[in-house]
Design a protein around this motif. Structure first.
Motif, PDB file in Angstrom:
ATOM      1  N   GLU A  35       0.848  -1.182   0.000  1.00  0.00           N
ATOM      2  CA  GLU A  35       0.000   0.000   0.000  1.00  0.00           C
ATOM      3  C   GLU A  35       0.887   1.235   0.000  1.00  0.00           C
ATOM      4  O   GLU A  35       1.830   1.316   0.775  1.00  0.00           O
ATOM      5  N   ILE A  36       0.605   2.180  -0.882  1.00  0.00           N
ATOM      6  CA  ILE A  36       1.388   3.407  -0.953  1.00  0.00           C
ATOM      7  C   ILE A  36       1.068   4.260   0.267  1.00  0.00           C
ATOM      8  O   ILE A  36      -0.084   4.582   0.515  1.00  0.00           O
ATOM      9  N   MET A  42       6.097  13.645  -8.786  1.00  0.00           N
ATOM     10  CA  MET A  42       5.392  12.844  -9.786  1.00  0.00           C
ATOM     11  C   MET A  42       5.664  11.348  -9.608  1.00  0.00           C
ATOM     12  O   MET A  42       6.769  10.868  -9.841  1.00  0.00           O
ATOM     13  N   VAL A  43       4.640  10.617  -9.183  1.00  0.00           N
ATOM     14  CA  VAL A  43       4.710   9.156  -9.056  1.00  0.00           C
ATOM     15  C   VAL A  43       3.516   8.589  -9.800  1.00  0.00           C
ATOM     16  O   VAL A  43       2.386   9.021  -9.595  1.00  0.00           O
ATOM     17  N   GLN A  44       3.771   7.641 -10.709  1.00  0.00           N
ATOM     18  CA  GLN A  44       2.702   7.032 -11.480  1.00  0.00           C
ATOM     19  C   GLN A  44       2.635   5.536 -11.193  1.00  0.00           C
ATOM     20  O   GLN A  44       3.659   4.866 -11.069  1.00  0.00           O
ATOM     21  N   LEU A  45       1.407   5.026 -11.092  1.00  0.00           N
ATOM     22  CA  LEU A  45       1.158   3.612 -10.871  1.00  0.00           C
ATOM     23  C   LEU A  45       0.963   2.936 -12.220  1.00  0.00           C
ATOM     24  O   LEU A  45       0.245   3.459 -13.075  1.00  0.00           O
ATOM     25  N   ILE A  46       1.592   1.791 -12.414  1.00  0.00           N
ATOM     26  CA  ILE A  46       1.462   1.030 -13.655  1.00  0.00           C
ATOM     27  C   ILE A  46       0.864  -0.333 -13.293  1.00  0.00           C
ATOM     28  O   ILE A  46       1.586  -1.256 -12.915  1.00  0.00           O
ATOM     29  N   PRO A  47      -0.470  -0.472 -13.372  1.00  0.00           N
ATOM     30  CA  PRO A  47      -1.084  -1.769 -13.064  1.00  0.00           C
ATOM     31  C   PRO A  47      -0.639  -2.829 -14.075  1.00  0.00           C
ATOM     32  O   PRO A  47      -0.485  -2.532 -15.259  1.00  0.00           O
ATOM     33  N   LYS A  48      -0.430  -4.054 -13.608  1.00  0.00           N
ATOM     34  CA  LYS A  48       0.087  -5.094 -14.512  1.00  0.00           C
ATOM     35  C   LYS A  48      -0.904  -5.467 -15.603  1.00  0.00           C
ATOM     36  O   LYS A  48      -0.513  -5.905 -16.670  1.00  0.00           O
ATOM     37  N   ASP A  49      -2.194  -5.284 -15.366  1.00  0.00           N
ATOM     38  CA  ASP A  49      -3.205  -5.660 -16.353  1.00  0.00           C
ATOM     39  C   ASP A  49      -3.523  -4.559 -17.352  1.00  0.00           C
ATOM     40  O   ASP A  49      -4.267  -4.777 -18.283  1.00  0.00           O
ATOM     41  N   LYS A  50      -2.970  -3.362 -17.141  1.00  0.00           N
ATOM     42  CA  LYS A  50      -3.292  -2.234 -18.006  1.00  0.00           C
ATOM     43  C   LYS A  50      -2.014  -1.652 -18.591  1.00  0.00           C
ATOM     44  O   LYS A  50      -0.960  -1.697 -17.972  1.00  0.00           O
ATOM     45  N   LEU A  59      -2.507   5.519  -0.343  1.00  0.00           N
ATOM     46  CA  LEU A  59      -3.315   4.352   0.009  1.00  0.00           C
ATOM     47  C   LEU A  59      -3.696   3.497  -1.195  1.00  0.00           C
ATOM     48  O   LEU A  59      -4.495   2.567  -1.054  1.00  0.00           O
ATOM     49  N   ASP A  60      -3.129   3.760  -2.400  1.00  0.00           N
ATOM     50  CA  ASP A  60      -3.321   2.849  -3.528  1.00  0.00           C
ATOM     51  C   ASP A  60      -2.744   1.491  -3.157  1.00  0.00           C
ATOM     52  O   ASP A  60      -1.658   1.391  -2.583  1.00  0.00           O
ATOM     53  N   ALA A  61      -3.478   0.435  -3.496  1.00  0.00           N
ATOM     54  CA  ALA A  61      -2.988  -0.924  -3.266  1.00  0.00           C
ATOM     55  C   ALA A  61      -2.205  -1.389  -4.490  1.00  0.00           C
ATOM     56  O   ALA A  61      -2.573  -1.075  -5.625  1.00  0.00           O
ATOM     57  N   MET A  62      -1.140  -2.122  -4.252  1.00  0.00           N
ATOM     58  CA  MET A  62      -0.336  -2.690  -5.334  1.00  0.00           C
ATOM     59  C   MET A  62      -0.237  -4.195  -5.124  1.00  0.00           C
ATOM     60  O   MET A  62      -0.123  -4.671  -3.994  1.00  0.00           O
ATOM     61  N   ALA A  63      -0.300  -4.937  -6.221  1.00  0.00           N
ATOM     62  CA  ALA A  63      -0.171  -6.385  -6.185  1.00  0.00           C
ATOM     63  C   ALA A  63       1.104  -6.767  -6.932  1.00  0.00           C
ATOM     64  O   ALA A  63       1.654  -5.946  -7.681  1.00  0.00           O
ATOM     65  N   PRO A  64       1.584  -7.998  -6.759  1.00  0.00           N
ATOM     66  CA  PRO A  64       2.773  -8.418  -7.514  1.00  0.00           C
ATOM     67  C   PRO A  64       2.555  -8.210  -9.014  1.00  0.00           C
ATOM     68  O   PRO A  64       1.496  -8.530  -9.544  1.00  0.00           O
ATOM     69  N   LEU A  75       9.374  10.668  -4.720  1.00  0.00           N
ATOM     70  CA  LEU A  75       9.526   9.720  -3.628  1.00  0.00           C
ATOM     71  C   LEU A  75       8.207   9.010  -3.408  1.00  0.00           C
ATOM     72  O   LEU A  75       7.145   9.599  -3.523  1.00  0.00           O
ATOM     73  N   GLU A  76       8.292   7.719  -3.097  1.00  0.00           N
ATOM     74  CA  GLU A  76       7.139   6.973  -2.662  1.00  0.00           C
ATOM     75  C   GLU A  76       7.598   6.014  -1.590  1.00  0.00           C
ATOM     76  O   GLU A  76       8.741   5.596  -1.553  1.00  0.00           O
ATOM     77  N   SER A  77       6.737   5.689  -0.668  1.00  0.00           N
ATOM     78  CA  SER A  77       7.049   4.671   0.321  1.00  0.00           C
ATOM     79  C   SER A  77       5.840   3.757   0.444  1.00  0.00           C
ATOM     80  O   SER A  77       4.712   4.175   0.245  1.00  0.00           O
ATOM     81  N   GLN A  78       6.120   2.496   0.754  1.00  0.00           N
ATOM     82  CA  GLN A  78       5.063   1.501   0.797  1.00  0.00           C
ATOM     83  C   GLN A  78       5.158   0.696   2.075  1.00  0.00           C
ATOM     84  O   GLN A  78       6.224   0.558   2.656  1.00  0.00           O
ATOM     85  N   SER A  79       4.051   0.125   2.454  1.00  0.00           N
ATOM     86  CA  SER A  79       4.061  -0.883   3.493  1.00  0.00           C
ATOM     87  C   SER A  79       3.593  -2.168   2.833  1.00  0.00           C
ATOM     88  O   SER A  79       2.682  -2.154   2.022  1.00  0.00           O
TER      89      SER A  79
END
Length: 83
Positions: A35-36, A42-50, A59-64, A75-79
């Protein structure tokens, strides 16, 4: 003289023990989600399916397989979570 050099001896022995540890880490339970928590610039999310990137949000969720793209001075940090 021994009392003055004792801290150096301890630090030297600690370095010999800690430094040779392997760089690779493995987990018994695989990580399945992150979770971000924090963003800067500037941080961009690249979903694996798109194919399209989109601005990442806190709080965006990220999957493998998902990715992040960052701009200069970003900068981004995740848990991470295990299920």
């Amino acid at each position: 003289m021994l009392y003055k050099s004792f801290p150096l001896l301890v630090i030297g022995l600690w370095g010999i023990i800690v430094l040779p540890l392997p760089n690779r880490v493995s987990a018994i339970t695989p990580l399945t989600r992150a979770e971000i928590q924090n963003l800067r610039n500037m941080v961009q999310l690249i979903p694996k399916d798109k194919l399209k990137k989109r601005p990442a949000r806190k709080l965006d969720a990220m999957a493998p397989g998902d990715g992040l793209s960052t701009g200069r001075a970003s900068l981004e940090s995740q848990s991470s979570r295990r299920h």
